[in-house]
Design an enzyme around this catalytic site. Structure first.
Site, mmCIF file in Angstrom:
data_model
loop_
_atom_site.group_PDB
_atom_site.id
_atom_site.type_symbol
_atom_site.label_atom_id
_atom_site.label_comp_id
_atom_site.label_asym_id
_atom_site.label_seq_id
_atom_site.Cartn_x
_atom_site.Cartn_y
_atom_site.Cartn_z
ATOM 1 N N GLY A 15 28.042 47.713 50.045
ATOM 2 C CA GLY A 15 29.040 46.991 50.828
ATOM 3 C C GLY A 15 29.619 47.833 51.942
ATOM 4 C CB SER A 16 28.550 50.852 53.458
ATOM 5 O OG SER A 16 27.162 50.724 53.296
ATOM 6 C CB THR A 17 28.136 45.925 56.731
ATOM 7 O OG1 THR A 17 28.721 44.936 55.882
ATOM 8 C CG2 THR A 17 26.700 46.196 56.300
ATOM 9 C CE1 TYR A 155 38.956 42.155 43.612
ATOM 10 C CE2 TYR A 155 41.336 42.303 43.381
ATOM 11 C CZ TYR A 155 40.142 42.826 43.847
ATOM 12 O OH TYR A 155 40.130 44.019 44.524
#
Length: 265
Positions: A15-17, A155
């Site tokens: 998830g590094s965008t 969550y």
């Protein structure tokens, strides 16, 4: 002397965008690591790599696209990167919803993305780390694991479970040279809350965005000791430290970088 040198280390940041993940990828690269950038599509990955290279033209950045919420997506990443020294399990999301209205499908989606992605990737990479006698596995968690919000119980539960995975994995490989820790951000600027604030501004078009953000923050996080949203780079500072040799005595820990929002000693 403090030295965050990570040259000759290979890192995967899921998830590094965008957000914390992108800031972490940039800072790991700045410290000398070869960094594999992950997102659901090659297009988003390449855009993130180009953005990071604007500030770090010599950064060693590689592409590792794949949807980490699925078995197939994890295998796609592993096929590109069979071994890693540093694994940052950052990919995740949050959804608002009253407990009685959240469907089984929503629970399962968050479970697969927030919990099982880290389980599957850690299960693959930890063996090689142990064999080499060095490794870092870091779960990017949330203060919501300790203070579960009523508006998104599902969550909070996934983040509490993730703490259990991190601690259990650390217990499984003691004295191995591999450390496993969780980093717990609090309210932090992200694509998710940017979209939410854009939605709120649509309902109040005459009110400046900054005022909407400040009113929301004061209403939802009155106990914050910094009185503002953190930036992704501030969270990444701690993640990169935990990924370095300097953190060798930090293991099995839940490290808060939440601006003091959780009222806890």
């Amino acid at each position: 002397m403090l030295n965050l040198d990570l040259s000759n280390r290979t890192a995967l940041v899921t998830g590094s965008t965008a957000g914390i993940g992108k800031a972490t990828a940039a800072q790991l690269a700045a410290a000398g690591a070869r960094v594999y950038v992950n997102g659901r599509t090659e297009e988003r990955v390449q855009t993130a790599i180009a953005d990071i290279r604007k500030a770090l033209p010599d950064a060693d950045l590689r592409s590792a696209p794949g949807d980490v919420s699925t078995v197939e997506g994890v295998q796609q990443i592993i096929s590109v990167l069979p071994d890693a020294d540093i694994l940052v399990n950052n990919a995740g999301t949050a959804e608002l919803g009253q407990f009685t209205e959240v469907t089984d499908e929503s629970w399962q989606h968050l479970w697969d993305l927030n919990v099982m992605s880290g389980v599957r990737l850690s299960r693959h990479y930890v063996t090689g780390m142990v064999d080499r006698g060095w490794g870092r596995i870091i779960f990017v968690n949330s203060s919501s694991a300790l203070d579960i919000p009523a508006a998104m119980v599902h969550y909070g539960v996934t983040k509490t479970a993730q703490l259990g995975v991190a601690r259990g994995l650390a217990e499984t490989y003691p004295a191995s040279g591999v450390t496993v820790n969780a980093v717990l951000p609090g309210p932090t600027h992200s694509e998710l809350n940017d979209r939410y604030f854009a939605f709120l501004q649509q309902q109040r078009p005459d009110v400046p965005l900054q005022q909407i953000q400040e009113e929301f923050f004061q209403a939802t996080h009155p106990h914050s000791l910094i009185g503002r949203f953190a930036e992704g780079e501030e969270v990444a500072n701690l993640i990169v430290y935990v990924a370095s040799d300097l953190s060798s005595a930090t293991n099995g820990a839940a490290l808060r970088v939440d601006g003091g929002v959780v009222r806890h000693l």
